[in-house]
Motif scaffolding. Structure first.
Motif, PDB file in Angstrom:
ATOM      1  N   PRO A   1      41.834  41.074  43.411  1.00 13.99           N
ATOM      2  CA  PRO A   1      41.217  40.297  44.487  1.00 13.99           C
ATOM      3  C   PRO A   1      41.992  40.252  45.796  1.00 13.99           C
ATOM      4  N   GLU A   2      43.151  40.899  45.877  1.00  8.45           N
ATOM      5  CA  GLU A   2      43.819  41.050  47.168  1.00  8.45           C
ATOM      6  C   GLU A   2      43.170  42.148  48.002  1.00  8.45           C
ATOM      7  N   SER A   3      42.181  42.814  47.450  1.00  9.88           N
ATOM      8  CA  SER A   3      41.479  43.886  48.155  1.00  9.88           C
ATOM      9  C   SER A   3      40.440  43.316  49.113  1.00  9.88           C
ATOM     10  N   PRO A   4      40.015  44.106  50.115  1.00 10.85           N
ATOM     11  CA  PRO A   4      38.992  43.645  51.047  1.00 10.85           C
ATOM     12  C   PRO A   4      37.694  43.262  50.336  1.00 10.85           C
ATOM     13  N   GLN A   5      36.941  42.356  50.943  1.00 11.95           N
ATOM     14  CA  GLN A   5      35.726  41.834  50.322  1.00 11.95           C
ATOM     15  C   GLN A   5      34.745  42.937  49.950  1.00 11.95           C
ATOM     16  N   ALA A   6      34.554  43.918  50.830  1.00 13.15           N
ATOM     17  CA  ALA A   6      33.587  44.977  50.568  1.00 13.15           C
ATOM     18  C   ALA A   6      33.970  45.792  49.340  1.00 13.15           C
ATOM     19  N   VAL A   7      35.259  45.935  49.075  1.00 17.92           N
ATOM     20  CA  VAL A   7      35.727  46.648  47.877  1.00 17.92           C
ATOM     21  C   VAL A   7      35.494  45.781  46.646  1.00 17.92           C
ATOM     22  N   VAL A   8      35.802  44.491  46.759  1.00 16.51           N
ATOM     23  CA  VAL A   8      35.584  43.559  45.646  1.00 16.51           C
ATOM     24  C   VAL A   8      34.121  43.546  45.230  1.00 16.51           C
ATOM     25  N   GLU A   9      33.225  43.635  46.205  1.00 18.12           N
ATOM     26  CA  GLU A   9      31.797  43.584  45.908  1.00 18.12           C
ATOM     27  C   GLU A   9      31.313  44.795  45.113  1.00 18.12           C
ATOM     28  N   LEU A  10      32.081  45.868  45.099  1.00 17.63           N
ATOM     29  CA  LEU A  10      31.717  47.061  44.327  1.00 17.63           C
ATOM     30  C   LEU A  10      32.262  47.022  42.896  1.00 17.63           C
ATOM     31  N   ALA A  11      33.031  46.009  42.577  1.00 19.26           N
ATOM     32  CA  ALA A  11      33.748  45.968  41.298  1.00 19.26           C
ATOM     33  C   ALA A  11      32.867  45.546  40.132  1.00 19.26           C
ATOM     34  N   ASP A  12      33.194  46.104  38.974  1.00 19.12           N
ATOM     35  CA  ASP A  12      32.638  45.620  37.710  1.00 19.12           C
ATOM     36  C   ASP A  12      33.476  44.462  37.186  1.00 19.12           C
ATOM     37  N   VAL A  13      34.773  44.511  37.468  1.00 16.24           N
ATOM     38  CA  VAL A  13      35.693  43.443  37.076  1.00 16.24           C
ATOM     39  C   VAL A  13      36.646  43.187  38.230  1.00 16.24           C
ATOM     40  N   VAL A  14      36.866  41.904  38.556  1.00 20.10           N
ATOM     41  CA  VAL A  14      37.856  41.513  39.546  1.00 20.10           C
ATOM     42  C   VAL A  14      38.874  40.623  38.839  1.00 20.10           C
ATOM     43  N   GLY A  15      40.167  40.922  39.012  1.00 20.77           N
ATOM     44  CA  GLY A  15      41.156  40.092  38.336  1.00 20.77           C
ATOM     45  C   GLY A  15      42.585  40.451  38.693  1.00 20.77           C
ATOM     46  N   SER A  16      43.498  39.631  38.205  1.00 21.06           N
ATOM     47  CA  SER A  16      44.931  39.871  38.377  1.00 21.06           C
ATOM     48  C   SER A  16      45.346  41.089  37.573  1.00 21.06           C
ATOM     49  N   THR A  17      46.597  41.485  37.700  1.00 24.04           N
ATOM     50  CA  THR A  17      47.070  42.654  36.960  1.00 24.04           C
ATOM     51  C   THR A  17      46.879  42.482  35.451  1.00 24.04           C
ATOM     52  N   SER A  18      47.277  41.335  34.916  1.00 21.71           N
ATOM     53  CA  SER A  18      47.128  41.116  33.473  1.00 21.71           C
ATOM     54  C   SER A  18      45.658  41.075  33.072  1.00 21.71           C
ATOM     55  N   GLN A  19      44.817  40.505  33.924  1.00 17.48           N
ATOM     56  CA  GLN A  19      43.387  40.442  33.623  1.00 17.48           C
ATOM     57  C   GLN A  19      42.737  41.821  33.665  1.00 17.48           C
TER      58      GLN A  19
END
Length: 348
Positions: free
Chosen positions: A227-245
């Motif tokens: 989730p430190e990535s830009p919003q537009a990249v986050v919106e393309l994700a199947d999963v958003v999370g920390s490194t451990s997640q």
């Protein structure tokens, strides 16, 4: 050759990377490191973003490979009297804040973090003073002085849960330093969040258009995004999370190919957990762009076997983490709150 990186309109120098070692040189240095760990009653605490050979060394010598939250917990609980923190400087400072009685050493104190650099204490303190009605929550990727100014410290693995809790108490939040993570948390919780304006040099470089093109090349692949990535990249994700997640997600997702938008050092643990799967770095440059990080933190890359060995054999100012005691005590309070909150989440 010294490289220079521009962060928030400030130019910073990076020391040259150490020379490559031969196989025999690596064997000799690793054996020396293992001996010194025993002599100094030391243990290696390494981040997921370090080189795979460092992560392997930590694992095989009784150390820890983890995200910043688990690194902090492990270091404070392990009986070793010396912690060799392999990561970037705020991680070593965090270890010292939590374990003042222990000797904290790092392969190099020059391993910075762009989020830490982008949130200098004086400017941040003035920002806090201008908004005294807000609860100050700072990301772990900050200096000891900035942590000392905060009410809470947080990592990406518990950020949503903590802000949701504070929001339920009616508190307005002053968030620092990563604006992308702050925006992500705000969207997930609906909390009133005022963000400091800084970014991670690695995650800020992931590109939406190039990621879409990559997805077309690998249509069956899952996209995993920090989730430190830009919003537009986050919106393309199947999963958003920390490194451990993200590592956990790689294990349970059925897709065989993963496009991963975080530092590629994480591939070591992902491949270890899922040897049958394929992991690809998300693109960090579009057409005509020049990559500054190429999905690898340039400061994290300063850690190597040579500097680890130097840190264990040299007791110099170039390796030992020191923090002013007043600052340490002040920073301990929000860090302890974070650890207590995280422990409570585990028992829910």
């Amino acid at each position: 050759m010294t490289r220079r990186i521009d962060i928030n309109n400030i130019c910073y120098s990076l020391p040259s990377k150490p020379a490559q070692l031969s196989v025999q040189e690596k064997v000799t240095i690793i054996e020396n490191i293992k001996k010194q760990l025993q002599v100094r009653n030391a243990v290696i605490v390494a981040h997921y973003y370090t080189d795979p050979e460092i992560q392997l060394l930590a694992e095989t010598t009784g150390g820890c490979v983890a995200d910043s939250l688990e690194m902090a917990k492990f270091g404070s609980q392990d009986p070793a009297t010396t912690l060799l923190v392999v990561g970037v400087r705020f991680m070593g400072e965090t270890a010292k804040i939590l374990s003042p009685e222990k000797t904290i050493i790092m392969p190099t104190l020059e391993a910075e973090c762009s989020l830490d650099i982008g949130c200098p204490y004086e400017a941040f303190s003035a920002f806090c003073d201008a908004h005294p009605e807000r609860t100050v929550v700072v990301y772990a990727n900050t200096s000891a002085a900035v942590k000392a100014r905060a009410d809470w410290v947080v990592t990406s693995s518990i950020a949503v849960e903590l802000i949701d809790y504070l929001d339920s108490l009616g508190q307005k939040i002053l968030w620092a330093p990563d604006r992308h993570l702050g925006r992500y948390v705000q969207q997930r919780t609906g909390a009133d969040i005022l963000c400091w304006d800084s970014t991670c040099i690695v995650h800020d470089e992931f590109k939406t258009q190039a990621l879409r093109k990559m997805k077309k090349l690998y249509p069956e692949a899952a996209i995993l995004v920090h989730p430190e990535s830009p919003q537009a990249v986050v919106e393309l994700a199947d999963v958003v999370g920390s490194t451990s997640q993200l590592i956990k997600a790689a294990k349970y997702m059925q897709q065989k190919t993963m496009i991963v938008a975080t530092d590629r050092g994480i591939f070591y643990k992902m491949q270890q957990a899922c040897p049958e799967k394929i992991f690809l770095s998300a693109p960090t440059a579009g057409e005509g762009a020049t990559c500054r990080s190429c999905a690898q933190c340039p400061w994290m890359a300063l850690n190597c076997l040579q500097t680890i060995a130097e840190g264990l054999t040299e007791s110099s100012i170039y390796h030992q983490v020191q923090i002013d005691e007043v600052v340490r005590q002040q920073a301990f309070v929000p860090l302890k709150r974070m650890l207590s909150f995280a422990a409570g989440l585990k028992h829910r």
